[in-house]
Design an enzyme around this catalytic site. Structure first.
Site, PDB file in Angstrom:
ATOM      1  N   CYS A  15      -0.016  -0.983   0.239  1.00  9.22           N
ATOM      2  CA  CYS A  15      -0.446  -0.215  -0.280  1.00  9.22           C
ATOM      3  C   CYS A  15       1.035   0.968   0.146  1.00  9.22           C
ATOM      4  O   CYS A  15       0.719   2.087  -0.637  1.00  9.22           O
ATOM      5  CB  CYS A  15      -0.665   0.070   0.874  1.00  9.22           C
ATOM      6  N   ASP A  53     -21.372  11.639 -14.370  1.00 10.59           N
ATOM      7  CA  ASP A  53     -22.660  11.905 -14.518  1.00 10.59           C
ATOM      8  C   ASP A  53     -22.514  10.736 -12.965  1.00 10.59           C
ATOM      9  O   ASP A  53     -23.625  10.845 -12.765  1.00 10.59           O
ATOM     10  CB  ASP A  53     -23.327  11.260 -15.822  1.00 10.59           C
TER      11      ASP A  53
END
Length: 226
Positions: free
Chosen positions: A46, A136
């Site tokens: 990570c 959107d």
């Protein structure tokens, strides 16, 4: 995953290293966003991933894309972790927020808990999920990686370029496509429309079947070659 391509991405509220957000408001109007999750703070893979993304913030910004990470730790833990990330990458500042999800509410809602990888308390960690959300607010792409495999963010950048191009032009991108490379005319475009839609020309391949479905055209987002 908790939802399908084309679904509206939840307008969730969350605490982050950059303050409280409402997801759709944070994206803004006409913007794109990438939300990517991580198993835990202070973990090796990570750390390399967030370090790499931090170096690519400006590249994504040029595409009107905002970046936001998530893992099952609190804001204080995230903030301390970014100090390690910056020390590792030798960067001066950390340029995108990390969502806090210590109760795993969002991880459950988004269907991204890893059934194999668990924390010291035996609770499942988040997998390496990637969600790309369009202007959107609908999900345009999702990818799921196991905890042991780091993501290729150059590929994610390439995917965004393809998603944005194909959202506005009547083309698809072939295998291993790179921005500027030839694209493919989508099957719904009629032969009589080709000259108008693709003034740079269309190369239709001759095939044993006689079907004219392999139609290549220069990347329509780039200036025409003279």
């Amino acid at each position: 995953m908790g939802f399908n391509l084309g679904d509206e991405f939840p307008n969730f509220s969350a605490k982050t290293t950059a303050g409280d957000i409402k997801f759709h408001d944070w994206i803004g109007k006409d913007g794109w966003a990438i939300l990517f999750s991580h198993p835990a703070d202070f973990t090796p893979v990570c750390t390399t991933e967030l370090g790499m993304v931090n170096k690519m913030v400006e590249k994504f910004k040029a595409l009107n894309v905002k970046l936001i990470a998530l893992s099952c730790d609190d804001v204080d833990s995230h903030s301390k972790w970014t100090e390690d990330i910056l020390a590792f990458t030798k960067d001066a500042k950390f340029d995108f927020p990390i969502i806090a999800d210590p109760k795993r509410d969002l991880a459950v809602q988004f269907g991204m808990l890893d059934p194999v990888e668990k924390d010291s308390k035996g609770l499942p960690l988040t997998c390496r999920a990637v969600f790309i959300v369009g202007p959107d607010y609908k999900l345009k792409l999702s990818m799921l990686y196991p905890a042991t495999t780091g993501r290729n963010f150059d590929e994610i950048y390439r995917v965004v370029q393809s998603l944005q191009l194909t959202a506005y032009k009547k083309v698809a991108t072939p295998a291993n496509w790179q921005s500027g490379g030839d694209c493919m005319v989508i099957p719904s475009v009629k032969k009589e429309e080709l000259a108008t839609l693709f003034p740079a020309g269309v190369d239709t391949k001759t095939l044993p079947s006689g079907k004219e479905y392999l139609r290549f055209t220069p990347d329509p987002s780039k200036p025409a070659k003279k």
